[in-house]
Design an enzyme around this catalytic site. Structure first.
Site, short mmCIF file in Angstrom:
data_model
loop_
_atom_site.label_atom_id
_atom_site.label_comp_id
_atom_site.label_asym_id
_atom_site.label_seq_id
_atom_site.Cartn_x
_atom_site.Cartn_y
_atom_site.Cartn_z
CD GLU A 91 73.05 36.54 69.56
OE1 GLU A 91 73.68 37.55 69.88
OE2 GLU A 91 73.34 35.84 68.59
CB CYS A 104 66.18 29.97 64.60
SG CYS A 104 67.76 29.19 64.95
CB CYS A 111 77.63 25.21 71.90
SG CYS A 111 77.36 23.54 71.26
CB CYS A 115 80.74 22.98 65.00
SG CYS A 115 79.78 21.63 65.70
CB CYS A 118 79.19 26.89 64.66
SG CYS A 118 77.95 27.46 65.82
CD GLU A 163 73.31 18.48 69.81
OE1 GLU A 163 73.80 18.84 68.75
OE2 GLU A 163 72.22 17.85 69.87
CB SER A 217 74.61 19.91 61.94
OG SER A 217 73.65 20.85 62.26
CG LEU A 218 76.45 14.93 56.94
CD1 LEU A 218 76.58 13.85 57.98
CD2 LEU A 218 75.84 14.35 55.66
CG HIS A 219 77.86 20.95 58.37
ND1 HIS A 219 76.95 21.70 57.66
CD2 HIS A 219 77.44 20.98 59.67
CE1 HIS A 219 76.03 22.18 58.49
NE2 HIS A 219 76.29 21.74 59.70
CB CYS A 336 72.86 28.70 59.53
SG CYS A 336 71.34 27.82 59.68
S1 SF4 Z 1 76.81 24.04 65.21
FE1 SF4 Z 1 75.46 23.64 66.97
S2 SF4 Z 1 76.50 21.99 68.07
FE2 SF4 Z 1 78.06 22.89 66.72
S3 SF4 Z 1 79.07 24.46 67.99
FE3 SF4 Z 1 77.39 25.47 66.85
S4 SF4 Z 1 75.68 25.45 68.30
FE4 SF4 Z 1 77.16 23.91 69.01
#
Ligand code: SF4
Length: 345
Positions: A91, A104, A111, A115, A118, A163, A217-219, A336
């Site tokens: 996407e 984007c 992936c 994470c 996500c 990633e 991407s810290l979070h 996001c």
């Molecule tokens: S935030 Fe990025 S690196 Fe983490 S699972 Fe989602 S797509 Fe993958």
């Protein structure tokens, strides 16, 4: 078997032309058709002799991605599903905001990094995208931007599925195709690579000095909390990342962005704000606070409006550069962390 012509570098295309008895200037014309004009069929290359177009069609193929589904949010954000030649799907999102149009784009099918917040992390990684498949996303999102807003893309973020630093070669080739004068001629300053944090690849990106921007991407800014959210942190902890980010800044002069999604009861206390501030001070940086977008696979919730404001103000009082990014395209799961190939299911 026919070769994919879009895998050829300019040098490889020249070498083919030499061997096939085609003048070198024709190779340059073909390259421009592929990458400046975005031709997806040899028949479109109308200033080439018919015989050469046939010769190309006999030797090569072009394997573009195709738009398979599309949704438009109330705020104008457009989410698009792109199908690749092998049936896989990713996407991409076009986000019109504040006079800018941002694309984007995805860099992998699925992936491998899992994470927890996500949606893509809940899909297995199937394969890396090829450079041409990334450039196709940009080109198609640019076309959509023109149709819907009257102007093209101003920014590109590698923040969709996957990633990017784990598909380094193809991602860098796509950057080269987007920025070179023989390609689309876009400014690298308007391109951001967003990573979950692969320290050694951040250093490589710095060494390659392409001029692109970097976002991490810290979070969470303590190792235990970050590892719980992002398992990659176990092998790429905060000390390694801070060192890599400093290296990136020293080499490129570009101030990296820290992306921090604010989630209620997870990472939004004063203590966590102070940890974030301390991490952000370890190298020149700016902070994007992102409103969390719920996904069906996990139980996280966004912080309240006032919670987010308090968090941002705490950072500002510490004289850090902070932007609060309100969610875009939430009603169509385009925000996001929400990309999960649900469009045509
Ligand atoms: S935030 Fe990025 S690196 Fe983490 S699972 Fe989602 S797509 Fe993958």
């Amino acid at each position: 078997m026919k070769k994919d012509i879009r895998k050829l570098t300019p040098e490889a295309l020249n070498a083919w032309a030499l061997e096939a008895g085609v003048p070198a200037y024709r190779a340059r014309q073909i390259y421009a058709w592929l990458w400046q004009k975005g031709a997806l069929e040899f028949a479109e290359m109308t200033d080439l002799p018919l015989a050469l177009r046939q010769q190309l069609a006999d030797a090569f193929e072009i394997k573009p991605i195709q738009i398979s589904a599309q949704q438009i949010s109330r705020d104008g954000t457009i989410k698009t599903a792109f199908r690749q030649h092998d049936g896989n799907q990713v996407e991409g999102v076009m986000i019109p905001s504040g006079g800018r149009n941002t694309a984007c784009v995805s860099s992998q099918v699925g992936c491998s990094l899992n994470c927890k917040f996500c949606a893509t992390g809940y899909l297995d990684r199937q394969r890396n995208l090829e450079a041409a498949e990334i450039v196709d996303q940009v080109r198609m999102l640019d076309q959509l931007a023109r149709e819907h807003t009257g102007k093209g893309l101003s920014n590109i973020v590698y923040m969709g599925m996957g990633e990017p630093l784990l598909n380094y070669q193809e991602v860098m080739r796509s950057v080269e195709l987007l920025t070179s004068p023989q390609g689309l001629g876009m400014s690298p300053q308007r391109i951001t690579i967003s990573t979950a944090g692969i320290a050694k690849m951040i250093k490589r990106l710095a060494d390659d000095n392409t001029g692109v921007q970097l976002a991490l991407s810290l979070h969470a800014a303590n190792d235990a909390a970050r590892t719980a959210l992002m398992p990659i942190n176990e092998s790429n902890g905060l000390d390694l990342l801070a060192e890599a980010m400093s290296y990136f800044y020293d080499k490129t002069g570009n101030r990296p962005t820290l992306e921090y999604t604010v989630m209620e009861g997870v990472n939004d206390t004063v203590k966590e704000m102070e940890e974030l501030a301390a991490f952000a001070r370890r190298f020149p940086s700016k902070i994007n606070l992102i409103e969390y977008n719920p996904i069906s696979m996990a139980d996280f919730r966004p912080s309240s409006h006032s919670g987010l404001q308090d968090f941002a103000q705490g950072l500002e009082r510490k004289r850090l550069i902070v932007n609060v990014r309100r969610s875009r395209g939430k009603d169509i799961d385009a925000a996001c962390g929400q990309l999960a190939n649900k469009l045509d299911k």
